[in-house]
Write an enzyme that holds these catalytic residues in place. Structure first.
Site, PDB file in Angstrom:
ATOM      1  N   SER A 258     -11.284  29.296 -31.017  1.00 24.56           N
ATOM      2  CA  SER A 258      -9.922  28.437 -30.831  1.00 24.56           C
ATOM      3  C   SER A 258      -8.557  29.045 -30.629  1.00 24.56           C
ATOM      4  O   SER A 258      -8.602  29.968 -29.685  1.00 24.56           O
ATOM      5  CB  SER A 258     -10.012  27.206 -31.802  1.00 24.56           C
ATOM      6  OG  SER A 258      -9.064  26.010 -31.369  1.00 24.56           O
TER       7      SER A 258
ATOM      8  N   ASP B 296     -16.967  20.831 -25.638  1.00 24.58           N
ATOM      9  CA  ASP B 296     -15.748  20.996 -25.979  1.00 24.58           C
ATOM     10  C   ASP B 296     -14.840  20.378 -25.191  1.00 24.58           C
ATOM     11  O   ASP B 296     -14.773  20.545 -23.809  1.00 24.58           O
ATOM     12  CB  ASP B 296     -15.388  22.305 -26.078  1.00 24.58           C
ATOM     13  CG  ASP B 296     -14.132  22.714 -26.835  1.00 24.58           C
ATOM     14  OD1 ASP B 296     -13.285  21.970 -26.843  1.00 24.58           O
ATOM     15  OD2 ASP B 296     -13.954  23.906 -27.122  1.00 24.58           O
TER      16      ASP B 296
ATOM     17  N   HIS C 211     -15.650  20.763 -29.931  1.00 24.65           N
ATOM     18  CA  HIS C 211     -14.843  21.837 -30.526  1.00 24.65           C
ATOM     19  C   HIS C 211     -15.102  21.843 -31.791  1.00 24.65           C
ATOM     20  O   HIS C 211     -15.012  23.090 -32.534  1.00 24.65           O
ATOM     21  CB  HIS C 211     -13.308  21.587 -30.046  1.00 24.65           C
ATOM     22  CG  HIS C 211     -12.485  22.522 -30.386  1.00 24.65           C
ATOM     23  ND1 HIS C 211     -12.543  23.695 -29.592  1.00 24.65           N
ATOM     24  CD2 HIS C 211     -11.530  22.813 -31.312  1.00 24.65           C
ATOM     25  CE1 HIS C 211     -11.620  24.492 -29.946  1.00 24.65           C
ATOM     26  NE2 HIS C 211     -11.225  23.964 -31.101  1.00 24.65           N
TER      27      HIS C 211
END
Length: 349
Positions: free
Chosen positions: A139, A293, A322
Protein backbone atom coordinates in the site's frame (compact mmCIF):
# COMPACT_ATOMS: atom_id res chain seq x y z
CA UNK A 1 0.04 11.64 22.56
CA UNK A 2 -2.30 8.76 23.36
CA UNK A 3 -1.26 5.47 24.96
CA UNK A 4 -2.20 3.78 21.69
CA UNK A 5 1.17 4.70 20.16
CA UNK A 6 3.16 3.19 23.00
CA UNK A 7 5.99 0.67 23.13
CA UNK A 8 3.55 -1.68 24.86
CA UNK A 9 1.22 -1.67 21.86
CA UNK A 10 3.65 -1.26 18.97
CA UNK A 11 7.15 -1.97 20.25
CA UNK A 12 9.87 -2.71 20.48
CA UNK A 13 11.08 0.17 18.36
CA UNK A 14 13.92 2.66 18.65
CA UNK A 15 13.51 6.40 18.04
CA UNK A 16 16.41 7.70 15.95
CA UNK A 17 16.84 11.46 15.42
CA UNK A 18 18.09 12.17 11.89
CA UNK A 19 18.21 15.93 12.42
CA UNK A 20 16.40 18.64 10.49
CA UNK A 21 14.46 17.39 7.47
CA UNK A 22 13.66 19.91 4.75
CA UNK A 23 10.35 19.03 3.12
CA UNK A 24 9.35 19.17 -0.53
CA UNK A 25 6.48 21.51 0.26
CA UNK A 26 8.92 24.10 1.65
CA UNK A 27 8.61 23.59 5.39
CA UNK A 28 10.82 21.49 7.65
CA UNK A 29 10.82 19.17 10.65
CA UNK A 30 13.61 20.49 12.92
CA UNK A 31 14.23 17.23 14.79
CA UNK A 32 12.87 14.41 12.70
CA UNK A 33 12.68 11.16 14.64
CA UNK A 34 12.14 7.86 12.90
CA UNK A 35 10.76 4.90 14.82
CA UNK A 36 12.74 1.87 13.71
CA UNK A 37 12.26 -1.83 14.47
CA UNK A 38 15.18 -4.11 13.64
CA UNK A 39 14.95 -7.88 13.18
CA UNK A 40 18.19 -9.77 12.63
CA UNK A 41 21.79 -8.62 12.32
CA UNK A 42 23.82 -7.00 9.57
CA UNK A 43 26.47 -9.28 8.10
CA UNK A 44 30.11 -8.23 7.77
CA UNK A 45 29.76 -6.53 4.39
CA UNK A 46 26.28 -5.17 5.18
CA UNK A 47 24.83 -6.84 2.11
CA UNK A 48 21.85 -8.49 3.82
CA UNK A 49 19.76 -5.42 4.70
CA UNK A 50 16.06 -5.37 3.84
CA UNK A 51 13.96 -2.24 4.23
CA UNK A 52 10.25 -2.48 5.04
CA UNK A 53 8.32 0.84 5.06
CA UNK A 54 4.86 1.01 6.65
CA UNK A 55 1.39 1.65 5.22
CA UNK A 56 -1.50 3.97 6.07
CA UNK A 57 -2.46 3.55 9.74
CA UNK A 58 -0.04 0.67 10.16
CA UNK A 59 3.11 0.46 12.25
CA UNK A 60 6.19 -1.73 12.39
CA UNK A 61 4.31 -4.10 14.71
CA UNK A 62 1.93 -5.45 12.09
CA UNK A 63 4.81 -5.95 9.67
CA UNK A 64 6.54 -8.03 12.34
CA UNK A 65 3.41 -10.04 13.13
CA UNK A 66 2.34 -10.77 9.55
CA UNK A 67 5.48 -10.89 7.40
CA UNK A 68 8.64 -11.48 9.46
CA UNK A 69 9.81 -14.70 11.05
CA UNK A 70 12.23 -17.61 10.88
CA UNK A 71 11.43 -19.87 7.97
CA UNK A 72 9.65 -17.01 6.20
CA UNK A 73 11.03 -15.05 3.24
CA UNK A 74 11.79 -12.18 5.61
CA UNK A 75 13.86 -14.37 7.90
CA UNK A 76 15.77 -12.52 10.65
CA UNK A 77 18.24 -15.39 10.91
CA UNK A 78 19.37 -14.58 7.35
CA UNK A 79 18.66 -10.89 6.90
CA UNK A 80 18.75 -7.65 8.84
CA UNK A 81 15.19 -6.44 8.37
CA UNK A 82 14.79 -2.74 9.10
CA UNK A 83 11.19 -1.61 9.46
CA UNK A 84 10.86 2.18 9.37
CA UNK A 85 7.61 3.80 10.43
CA UNK A 86 6.53 6.51 8.05
CA UNK A 87 6.44 10.10 9.22
CA UNK A 88 3.00 10.90 10.63
CA UNK A 89 2.03 7.38 11.68
CA UNK A 90 2.17 8.10 15.42
CA UNK A 91 5.49 6.41 16.20
CA UNK A 92 7.86 8.45 14.04
CA UNK A 93 7.55 12.25 14.24
CA UNK A 94 3.83 12.95 13.90
CA UNK A 95 1.13 15.49 14.77
CA UNK A 96 0.29 13.50 17.92
CA UNK A 97 3.80 13.47 19.39
CA UNK A 98 5.14 16.85 18.27
CA UNK A 99 5.32 20.05 20.24
CA UNK A 100 4.00 23.43 19.04
CA UNK A 101 4.10 24.76 16.40
CA UNK A 102 4.20 21.31 14.73
CA UNK A 103 1.66 19.68 17.05
CA UNK A 104 -1.79 18.68 15.81
CA UNK A 105 -3.08 20.67 12.85
CA UNK A 106 0.18 22.65 12.73
CA UNK A 107 2.05 19.65 11.34
CA UNK A 108 3.60 20.37 7.92
CA UNK A 109 2.65 18.65 4.66
CA UNK A 110 4.83 15.61 4.08
CA UNK A 111 5.25 13.71 0.81
CA UNK A 112 6.35 10.17 0.01
CA UNK A 113 9.62 11.59 -1.26
CA UNK A 114 10.26 13.18 2.14
CA UNK A 115 9.86 9.80 3.83
CA UNK A 116 12.27 8.16 1.43
CA UNK A 117 14.91 10.88 1.75
CA UNK A 118 14.63 10.60 5.54
CA UNK A 119 15.02 6.81 5.33
CA UNK A 120 18.02 7.16 3.03
CA UNK A 121 19.70 9.46 5.55
CA UNK A 122 18.93 6.98 8.31
CA UNK A 123 20.32 3.99 6.42
CA UNK A 124 23.46 5.69 5.16
CA UNK A 125 24.40 7.81 8.18
CA UNK A 126 23.15 5.69 11.08
CA UNK A 127 23.60 2.16 9.68
CA UNK A 128 26.39 2.87 7.19
CA UNK A 129 24.61 1.08 4.36
CA UNK A 130 25.55 1.45 0.71
CA UNK A 131 22.82 -0.80 -0.69
CA UNK A 132 19.67 -2.73 0.14
CA UNK A 133 19.14 -6.36 -0.80
CA UNK A 134 15.41 -5.65 -0.98
CA UNK A 135 12.82 -2.96 -0.38
CA UNK A 136 9.35 -4.40 0.17
CA UNK A 137 6.17 -2.70 1.31
CA UNK A 138 2.41 -2.81 0.89
CA UNK A 139 0.00 0.00 0.00
CA UNK A 140 1.70 3.24 1.09
CA UNK A 141 4.72 1.02 1.73
CA UNK A 142 4.59 0.15 -1.98
CA UNK A 143 4.50 3.85 -2.84
CA UNK A 144 7.69 4.27 -0.80
CA UNK A 145 9.21 1.16 -2.43
CA UNK A 146 8.68 2.66 -5.89
CA UNK A 147 10.08 6.00 -4.75
CA UNK A 148 13.18 4.26 -3.42
CA UNK A 149 13.76 2.35 -6.66
CA UNK A 150 13.33 5.48 -8.79
CA UNK A 151 15.16 7.97 -6.58
CA UNK A 152 18.07 5.70 -5.58
CA UNK A 153 18.38 3.17 -8.43
CA UNK A 154 21.92 2.08 -7.56
CA UNK A 155 21.09 1.60 -3.88
CA UNK A 156 18.16 -0.79 -4.32
CA UNK A 157 19.05 -4.26 -5.61
CA UNK A 158 15.53 -5.73 -5.51
CA UNK A 159 12.09 -4.21 -5.06
CA UNK A 160 8.70 -5.72 -4.27
CA UNK A 161 5.83 -3.22 -4.22
CA UNK A 162 2.71 -5.01 -2.94
CA UNK A 163 -0.82 -3.68 -3.42
CA UNK A 164 0.29 -0.21 -4.45
CA UNK A 165 1.09 1.92 -7.47
CA UNK A 166 3.94 4.21 -8.44
CA UNK A 167 1.51 7.02 -9.24
CA UNK A 168 -1.76 7.35 -7.37
CA UNK A 169 -4.87 7.23 -9.57
CA UNK A 170 -7.65 9.81 -9.72
CA UNK A 171 -10.05 7.17 -8.41
CA UNK A 172 -7.83 6.54 -5.40
CA UNK A 173 -7.40 10.26 -4.81
CA UNK A 174 -11.17 10.70 -4.63
CA UNK A 175 -11.64 7.76 -2.31
CA UNK A 176 -9.02 9.11 0.05
CA UNK A 177 -10.82 12.44 -0.04
CA UNK A 178 -13.90 10.71 1.39
CA UNK A 179 -11.76 9.31 4.21
CA UNK A 180 -10.52 12.82 4.97
CA UNK A 181 -14.03 14.29 4.89
CA UNK A 182 -15.38 11.55 7.15
CA UNK A 183 -13.07 12.86 9.87
CA UNK A 184 -13.00 16.59 9.22
CA UNK A 185 -16.79 16.97 8.94
CA UNK A 186 -17.26 15.69 12.49
CA UNK A 187 -18.01 18.89 14.49
CA UNK A 188 -15.91 17.49 17.32
CA UNK A 189 -12.86 17.53 15.06
CA UNK A 190 -12.68 21.31 15.64
CA UNK A 191 -10.22 21.92 12.79
CA UNK A 192 -7.83 19.51 14.45
CA UNK A 193 -7.97 21.06 17.93
CA UNK A 194 -9.74 18.16 19.68
CA UNK A 195 -8.39 17.00 23.04
CA UNK A 196 -8.42 13.25 22.35
CA UNK A 197 -9.31 10.87 19.50
CA UNK A 198 -12.35 9.68 21.47
CA UNK A 199 -13.95 13.09 20.91
CA UNK A 200 -13.88 12.42 17.15
CA UNK A 201 -15.46 8.97 17.51
CA UNK A 202 -18.25 9.66 15.01
CA UNK A 203 -15.81 10.78 12.32
CA UNK A 204 -13.50 7.85 12.93
CA UNK A 205 -16.45 5.45 12.72
CA UNK A 206 -17.51 6.87 9.34
CA UNK A 207 -13.89 6.57 8.25
CA UNK A 208 -13.89 2.89 9.34
CA UNK A 209 -17.11 2.18 7.42
CA UNK A 210 -15.63 3.59 4.23
CA UNK A 211 -12.61 1.35 4.71
CA UNK A 212 -14.95 -1.62 5.19
CA UNK A 213 -16.71 -0.93 1.89
CA UNK A 214 -13.57 -0.43 -0.20
CA UNK A 215 -10.85 -2.24 1.74
CA UNK A 216 -12.49 -5.64 1.33
CA UNK A 217 -13.79 -6.84 -2.02
CA UNK A 218 -17.38 -7.50 -3.06
CA UNK A 219 -16.46 -11.20 -3.21
CA UNK A 220 -15.34 -10.97 0.44
CA UNK A 221 -18.89 -9.94 1.35
CA UNK A 222 -20.53 -12.50 -0.92
CA UNK A 223 -18.49 -15.30 0.67
CA UNK A 224 -19.30 -14.09 4.21
CA UNK A 225 -15.59 -13.97 4.93
CA UNK A 226 -16.29 -12.01 8.13
CA UNK A 227 -17.52 -15.28 9.63
CA UNK A 228 -14.24 -17.02 8.84
CA UNK A 229 -12.53 -14.16 10.70
CA UNK A 230 -14.59 -14.90 13.80
CA UNK A 231 -17.55 -12.50 13.56
CA UNK A 232 -21.10 -13.82 13.48
CA UNK A 233 -22.57 -10.76 11.78
CA UNK A 234 -21.33 -8.03 9.47
CA UNK A 235 -22.39 -5.46 12.07
CA UNK A 236 -20.16 -7.12 14.67
CA UNK A 237 -17.33 -7.12 12.13
CA UNK A 238 -17.76 -3.40 11.43
CA UNK A 239 -18.14 -2.43 15.08
CA UNK A 240 -15.50 -4.64 16.66
CA UNK A 241 -12.90 -5.16 13.96
CA UNK A 242 -13.01 -2.14 11.66
CA UNK A 243 -14.25 0.60 14.00
CA UNK A 244 -12.25 -0.88 16.85
CA UNK A 245 -9.10 -0.82 14.73
CA UNK A 246 -9.28 2.90 13.99
CA UNK A 247 -10.97 4.16 17.17
CA UNK A 248 -7.81 4.99 19.15
CA UNK A 249 -5.83 6.44 16.26
CA UNK A 250 -5.11 10.14 16.21
CA UNK A 251 -7.19 11.86 13.48
CA UNK A 252 -4.45 14.37 12.64
CA UNK A 253 -2.03 11.49 12.11
CA UNK A 254 -4.46 9.81 9.72
CA UNK A 255 -4.98 13.04 7.82
CA UNK A 256 -1.24 13.58 7.47
CA UNK A 257 -0.84 10.13 5.94
CA UNK A 258 -3.94 10.51 3.75
CA UNK A 259 -2.65 13.76 2.19
CA UNK A 260 0.65 12.01 1.46
CA UNK A 261 -1.06 8.92 0.03
CA UNK A 262 -3.15 10.99 -2.35
CA UNK A 263 -0.08 12.61 -3.87
CA UNK A 264 2.19 9.58 -4.25
CA UNK A 265 3.80 9.96 -7.66
CA UNK A 266 7.29 8.90 -8.72
CA UNK A 267 6.99 10.97 -11.90
CA UNK A 268 7.65 14.05 -9.75
CA UNK A 269 11.28 12.98 -10.21
CA UNK A 270 11.03 13.32 -14.00
CA UNK A 271 8.82 16.33 -14.64
CA UNK A 272 5.63 14.27 -14.74
CA UNK A 273 6.89 11.58 -17.14
CA UNK A 274 5.93 8.27 -15.52
CA UNK A 275 7.62 6.12 -18.16
CA UNK A 276 10.88 8.01 -17.71
CA UNK A 277 10.66 7.66 -13.92
CA UNK A 278 9.98 3.91 -13.96
CA UNK A 279 12.62 3.51 -16.66
CA UNK A 280 15.21 4.63 -14.11
CA UNK A 281 14.68 1.54 -11.98
CA UNK A 282 17.65 -0.86 -11.95
CA UNK A 283 16.39 -3.15 -9.20
CA UNK A 284 15.04 -6.58 -10.03
CA UNK A 285 11.38 -5.80 -9.40
CA UNK A 286 8.36 -7.97 -8.67
CA UNK A 287 5.11 -6.03 -8.97
CA UNK A 288 2.67 -7.75 -6.60
CA UNK A 289 -0.93 -6.47 -6.67
CA UNK A 290 -3.75 -8.25 -4.87
CA UNK A 291 -6.22 -9.73 -7.35
CA UNK A 292 -9.37 -8.21 -5.81
CA UNK A 293 -7.90 -4.90 -4.60
CA UNK A 294 -10.30 -2.03 -5.32
CA UNK A 295 -7.75 0.71 -4.57
CA UNK A 296 -4.61 -0.29 -6.45
CA UNK A 297 -6.10 -2.50 -9.11
CA UNK A 298 -4.44 -5.37 -10.92
CA UNK A 299 -4.66 -3.58 -14.26
CA UNK A 300 -3.24 -0.32 -12.91
CA UNK A 301 -0.28 -2.25 -11.50
CA UNK A 302 0.17 -4.23 -14.71
CA UNK A 303 0.31 -1.04 -16.79
CA UNK A 304 3.10 0.29 -14.58
CA UNK A 305 5.00 -3.00 -14.53
CA UNK A 306 5.22 -2.85 -18.33
CA UNK A 307 7.30 0.34 -17.94
CA UNK A 308 9.84 -1.13 -15.50
CA UNK A 309 12.99 -2.76 -16.90
CA UNK A 310 13.92 -6.16 -15.48
CA UNK A 311 10.53 -6.53 -13.77
CA UNK A 312 7.99 -9.32 -13.46
CA UNK A 313 4.29 -9.36 -12.65
CA UNK A 314 3.45 -11.50 -9.62
CA UNK A 315 -0.20 -10.96 -8.62
CA UNK A 316 -1.42 -12.25 -5.25
CA UNK A 317 -4.72 -14.12 -5.40
CA UNK A 318 -7.15 -13.24 -2.59
CA UNK A 319 -10.79 -12.22 -2.38
CA UNK A 320 -9.93 -10.31 0.79
CA UNK A 321 -8.86 -7.43 -1.43
CA UNK A 322 -6.60 -4.66 -0.24
CA UNK A 323 -6.96 -5.49 3.43
CA UNK A 324 -5.60 -8.94 2.76
CA UNK A 325 -2.40 -7.11 3.67
CA UNK A 326 -3.52 -7.52 7.30
CA UNK A 327 -2.71 -11.24 7.04
CA UNK A 328 -6.29 -12.47 6.98
CA UNK A 329 -5.66 -14.91 4.11
CA UNK A 330 -3.08 -17.57 4.95
CA UNK A 331 -2.92 -18.75 1.34
CA UNK A 332 -2.07 -15.27 0.14
CA UNK A 333 0.75 -15.04 2.68
CA UNK A 334 2.17 -18.28 1.27
CA UNK A 335 2.21 -16.61 -2.15
CA UNK A 336 3.97 -13.57 -0.71
CA UNK A 337 6.66 -15.75 0.82
CA UNK A 338 7.12 -17.80 -2.36
CA UNK A 339 7.53 -14.70 -4.53
CA UNK A 340 9.87 -12.96 -2.11
CA UNK A 341 12.02 -16.08 -1.73
CA UNK A 342 12.24 -16.30 -5.52
CA UNK A 343 13.13 -12.63 -5.79
CA UNK A 344 15.75 -12.79 -3.04
CA UNK A 345 17.39 -15.78 -4.72
CA UNK A 346 17.70 -13.93 -8.04
CA UNK A 347 21.05 -12.34 -8.90
CA UNK A 348 21.38 -8.71 -7.88
CA UNK A 349 21.88 -6.35 -10.82
Amino acid sequence: MTDYYSQENHGPFELINIGSLELEEGSSIPDCRLAVAIHGTLNADKSNAILVPTWYSGTSKIMEQVYIGEGRALDPSKYCIIVVNQIGNGLSTSPSNSTPPLAGPGFPKVRIGDDVRAQHRLLTEHFGLESLALVVGGSMGAQQTYEWAVRYPDFVKRAAPMAGTARNSSHDFLFTETLIEAITTDPAYRTGLYDSPSQVAAGLKRHAKLWTVMGWSTEFFRANRHQALGFESMQAFVDNFMTGYFAEMDPNNLLTMAWKWQRGDVSRNTGGDLAAALGRIKAKTYVMPISHDMFFTRNDCLAEQALIPNSEFRPLDSIDGHLGLFGTDAEMLKQVDAYLLELLSSPAP
